[in-house]
Design a protein around this motif. Structure first.
Motif, PDB file in Angstrom:
ATOM      1  N   GLY A  81      64.516  76.547  83.664  1.00  0.00           N
ATOM      2  CA  GLY A  81      64.091  77.858  83.199  1.00  0.00           C
ATOM      3  C   GLY A  81      62.629  77.891  82.810  1.00  0.00           C
ATOM      4  O   GLY A  81      62.054  78.946  82.581  1.00  0.00           O
ATOM      5  N   HIS A  82      62.039  76.708  82.691  1.00  0.00           N
ATOM      6  CA  HIS A  82      60.608  76.660  82.341  1.00  0.00           C
ATOM      7  C   HIS A  82      59.842  75.928  83.435  1.00  0.00           C
ATOM      8  O   HIS A  82      58.836  75.275  83.174  1.00  0.00           O
ATOM      9  CB  HIS A  82      60.401  75.945  81.005  1.00  0.00           C
ATOM     10  N   GLU A  83      60.341  76.009  84.653  1.00  0.00           N
ATOM     11  CA  GLU A  83      59.790  75.211  85.746  1.00  0.00           C
ATOM     12  C   GLU A  83      58.315  75.476  85.996  1.00  0.00           C
ATOM     13  O   GLU A  83      57.569  74.579  86.373  1.00  0.00           O
ATOM     14  CB  GLU A  83      60.567  75.444  87.047  1.00  0.00           C
ATOM     15  N   SER A  84      57.919  76.741  85.825  1.00  0.00           N
ATOM     16  CA  SER A  84      56.533  77.067  86.156  1.00  0.00           C
ATOM     17  C   SER A  84      55.547  76.325  85.261  1.00  0.00           C
ATOM     18  O   SER A  84      54.437  76.036  85.656  1.00  0.00           O
ATOM     19  CB  SER A  84      56.303  78.565  86.046  1.00  0.00           C
ATOM     20  N   TRP A  85      55.958  76.062  84.023  1.00  0.00           N
ATOM     21  CA  TRP A  85      55.074  75.341  83.106  1.00  0.00           C
ATOM     22  C   TRP A  85      55.276  73.830  83.233  1.00  0.00           C
ATOM     23  O   TRP A  85      54.448  73.046  82.783  1.00  0.00           O
ATOM     24  CB  TRP A  85      55.363  75.752  81.657  1.00  0.00           C
ATOM     25  N   LEU A  86      56.410  73.476  83.815  1.00  0.00           N
ATOM     26  CA  LEU A  86      56.803  72.069  83.850  1.00  0.00           C
ATOM     27  C   LEU A  86      55.791  71.193  84.581  1.00  0.00           C
ATOM     28  O   LEU A  86      55.446  70.102  84.131  1.00  0.00           O
ATOM     29  CB  LEU A  86      58.170  71.961  84.517  1.00  0.00           C
ATOM     30  N   ALA A  87      55.322  71.707  85.730  1.00  0.00           N
ATOM     31  CA  ALA A  87      54.422  70.898  86.540  1.00  0.00           C
ATOM     32  C   ALA A  87      53.154  70.563  85.774  1.00  0.00           C
ATOM     33  O   ALA A  87      52.708  69.411  85.745  1.00  0.00           O
ATOM     34  CB  ALA A  87      54.095  71.632  87.826  1.00  0.00           C
ATOM     35  N   ALA A  88      52.583  71.604  85.133  1.00  0.00           N
ATOM     36  CA  ALA A  88      51.344  71.372  84.383  1.00  0.00           C
ATOM     37  C   ALA A  88      51.619  70.403  83.231  1.00  0.00           C
ATOM     38  O   ALA A  88      50.888  69.416  83.045  1.00  0.00           O
ATOM     39  CB  ALA A  88      50.816  72.690  83.861  1.00  0.00           C
ATOM     40  N   GLY A  89      52.720  70.659  82.496  1.00  0.00           N
ATOM     41  CA  GLY A  89      53.080  69.788  81.371  1.00  0.00           C
ATOM     42  C   GLY A  89      53.369  68.378  81.851  1.00  0.00           C
ATOM     43  O   GLY A  89      52.944  67.400  81.227  1.00  0.00           O
TER      44      GLY A  89
END
Lengths: 534, 234
Positions: free
Chosen positions: A184-192
């Protein structure tokens, strides 16, 4: 156990079925891959052998340095194996295969499913670790060691298998805990994820190459032992140190503690993971709706729809996003590593040229890996959606041009990052400028090659698995040409090639790629959906 | 405007030695709904792919709204739209994003889409949130999103391969009524179907395709499609 064996047998049958189609092409690709691996193993062997041989006269410090280098290599490869394993399990849970979904709905014990998922990842990771570990320990043994060849290979294979299994269960455990939280938070996951990867890598490099290493070069011999034994990796609590001591002394007693430790870790890990597996998977499914926080303004769709579509695919698709950030992270990791090495070893006047040439080759190789995985599949990864693109674009050439435009953006990004990396290195202006010129030429040439080769490939059925596109026959051919280009550029940097030849070869390679470009444009007129594909 | 929305002459197509379509001749007039029926593997999807420009024409000719696929592919493509039986496209885009992308690719202005979209969404009251990714939606909702795209861009010829598979019963009725409204504006529809009831109720003409041959073309009128189908397929 019977079910597990049946599952392995099914995997084997699936592999046999896969091999039956286009068998010759697949065998050729396998041979090419094997040759590439052999090349890599040879580079690792001869590189490490030359290094160990060069330090061998300075005893006992030469051997201590070699041991320390082995230990550092083990820690760094273990970190990469951990990452690889984490990503594989993460992907299995967040985007389960049809086979896994089927199994989850059957009365199969969680431990069987857990072992089935982990087994393939374990085999791959053990193999990857052995590719690095075997040639390096073999060259060490030739210079310093006392093992017979059979004994060394047997021991290394066994140790590596146990270590990767322990890493596997640990990363599976972390992945099972973390994945439901990340869904559900995949879009931020890559950067994080990239920031975490670089942060942990930075810490690890700090641990492996601490500032005190620099002092070892200048320190008095009587103080050497004390400072050396105080290095973080040489502490007794570092479990891998025992393994290194075993390689140093050939005494099997050193292996007892680490093997017991790793076996306990494996057994406890398997036991816990089987309980977590189904729960984690259910938690992931329960959060199925994935809202995308990074949604572009609608206006943009009417300006550059193709660019927006490709960018969203890169951001939102797990596989694309992970690979995108993984390779750029790897590039960042390499520059971190290089900066640290250059800072520690300031007196490098004799070996600076070799080091920078190696670094240029490594940066271009990582760039090739990025290009082959991200840019090369741009067209083919349309997969089942290809019909839409072919339907809506006015001609195949338009499809070709839209993909080429996006490829240019990706190559541009890589170009900027590579040159930024060189600018941040503690090197003289002349060397930096030279590296920037050579790598700029390399990135443009390799980027162009990967773009046009990818635009000739329309095997849509591979579209669901971009890794399969990169490792296809055309992909391997592109990799081989890329490696020839990298070798040429590095040779030119080292002035192995005469100056006049440089210009001729550059013009020739540009001419060849231009010809491939024209050919791919002509081929684009015949882009079509598979005739017999539903 | 051409007098026909679709004009196929002597079309044949084969996959290697396997002849899939044999000497097809078909005309669809403006404002007509044409249902193509036939057993599995008869060649319906292949015919649709040929009309939509996804497969190359080997023999014969196809004209869409007067534009030949061989000579004016761009114009022919712009005059038609394909609703495929596999609506699984761009799973990472939200329904709304896909609609805007589709409109943009077809040269429709943002202002028109913003104005029309709320009305079109009302066609399918059961349609789930368009802000959700297509990959997370049910097959039926994916179909509805494609139908909304078609109604928004109003192609002269709508090709629809198994359009009602996955639609709930009320949406099937809504879709049929939407098609009736759609053809009132002199647009045409070519449907590939297995649901004879739907064809009976909404189509004007029917063609039966068996083993790549169009064995009959008939005005539906009051004829019983089940009997007609059985007559040619049994």
């Amino acid at each position: 156990m019977t079910v597990l064996l049946k599952l392995f047998l099914t995997d084997f049958k699936q592999a046999s079925f896969w091999l039956k189609k286009h068998t010759i092409a697949k065998i050729l690709v396998s041979i090419a891959s094997l040759l590439l691996l052999t090349g890599l193993v040879n580079i690792l062997f001869w590189g490490s052998y030359s290094y160990f041989w060069s330090i061998s006269p300075y005893q006992p410090y030469g051997k201590l340095t070699a041991i320390y280098a082995l230990h550092s290599g083990l820690i760094i490869t273990a970190w990469f194996v951990f990452l690889s394993s984490f990503i594989q399990i993460f992907r299995s849970i967040i985007k389960p295969s049809k086979e896994l979904i089927y199994l989850m709905g059957q009365p199969v014990k969680p431990i069987t499913i857990s072992l089935w998922i982990s087994f393939r990842a374990w085999i791959i990771n053990t193999f990857l670790m052995l590719i690095f570990w075997l040639p390096v320990t073999f060259s060490y043994n030739l210079v310093f060691g006392e093992f017979s060849t059979t004994s060394l290979i047997t021991n290394i294979v066994l140790i590596t298998s146990v270590i990767t299994a322990a890493i596997q269960v640990t990363s599976t455990f972390i992945s099972l805990i973390v994945t439901p939280l990340l869904k559900g938070h995949e879009s931020w996951l890559a950067a994080g994820g990239t920031i975490s990867f670089l942060g942990i890598s930075w810490g690890l490099i700090g641990l492996v190459f601490p500032q005190s290493l620099r002092e070892l070069i200048r320190i008095d011999i009587d103080k050497f032992d004390q400072l050396f034994s105080n290095l973080p990796l040489n502490q007794n609590w570092v479990i891998t140190r025992k393994i290194i001591q075993f390689l140093e002394t050939t005494q099997i007693s050193y292996l007892v503690l680490p093997i017991i430790f790793f076996l306990i870790l494996i057994i406890v890990g398997i036991f816990i993971n089987q309980f977590l597996l189904i729960k984690s998977w259910q938690r992931v499914l329960a959060k199925a709706y994935n809202r995308h926080p990074l949604s572009p303004p609608i206006y943009w769709w009417y300006q550059k729809p193709h660019i927006i579509k490709e960018t969203l695919l890169m951001i939102r698709d797990h596989s694309e996003r992970n690979s995108f950030f993984f390779f750029l992270g790897l590039l960042g990791f390499f520059f971190f590593f290089l900066q640290r090495s250059l800072n520690i070893n300031q007196d490098l006047s004799q070996s600076l040229e070799s080091l920078t040439a190696f670094s240029l080759g490594a940066v271009l190789f990582i760039s090739t890996a990025f290009l082959l995985r991200i840019v090369f599949p741009l067209l083919t990864k349309e997969g089942h959606s290809a019909w839409y693109l072919l339907r809506e674009c006015h001609s195949g050439l338009e499809v070709h041009q839209t993909k080429a435009t996006y490829a240019k953006l990706l190559i541009g990004l890589l170009f900027v990052l590579v040159n930024l990396g060189w600018l941040l290195m503690p090197l003289s202006k002349e060397i930096k400028l030279s590296l920037i010129v050579y790598s700029s030429f390399g990135v443009i040439l390799l980027g162009w090659l990967n773009t046009v080769m990818g635009l000739m490939m329309t095997e849509w059925e591979k579209g669901d698995n971009p890794e399969q596109i990169s490792t296809s026959g055309t992909g391997i051919l592109t990799l081989i040409i890329s490696l020839i280009i990298i070798t040429g550029i590095v040779s030119s940097y080292l002035k192995v090639i005469p100056y006049d030849w440089n210009i001729t070869l550059s013009v020739l390679s540009l001419g060849i790629i231009l010809a491939i470009h024209r050919f791919s444009e002509a081929k684009s007129q015949k882009y079509q959906y598979p005739q017999n594909w539903d | 405007m051409s007098s026909q929305a679709l004009n196929i002459k002597n079309l044949s197509f084969s996959f290697g030695k396997n002849a899939v379509l044999k000497d097809i001749n078909l005309e669809i007039k403006h404002g007509e709904i044409f249902a193509l029926i036939g057993p599995n593997g008869a060649g319906k999807s292949t015919l649709f792919r040929l009309i939509s420009g996804l497969l190359p024409i080997q023999k014969g000719s196809i004209e869409v709204n007067g534009h030949s696929l061989s000579d004016s592919l761009s114009e022919a493509k712009a005059s038609q739209m394909l609703l495929t039986d596999d609506p699984n496209i761009y799973p990472y885009l939200t329904g709304k994003e896909f609609i805007h992308m589709h409109a943009s690719l077809r040269g429709i202005k943002e202002s028109k889409v913003s104005k029309e979209l709320p009305k079109l969404k009302k066609i399918f009251p059961t349609l789930a949130n368009l802000e959700e990714p297509i990959g997370e939606q049910s097959r039926g909702n994916k179909q509805k999103i494609q139908i909304i795209c078609a109604m928004l861009t109003k192609p002269k010829l709508l090709l629809s391969d198994e359009p009602i598979v996955g639609l709930d019963p009320s949406s099937v009725v809504t879709f049929g009524e939407t098609l009736e409204e759609f053809v009132k504006e002199k647009n045409s529809v070519l449907l590939a179907l297995h649901t004879l009831d739907f064809a009976q109720k909404y189509a004007h003409k029917v063609g039966i395709l068996i083993n790549g041959e169009l064995v009959i073309i008939k005005d539906i009128g009051k004829s019983d499609l089940y009997k007609l189908y059985q007559k040619y397929t049994s």
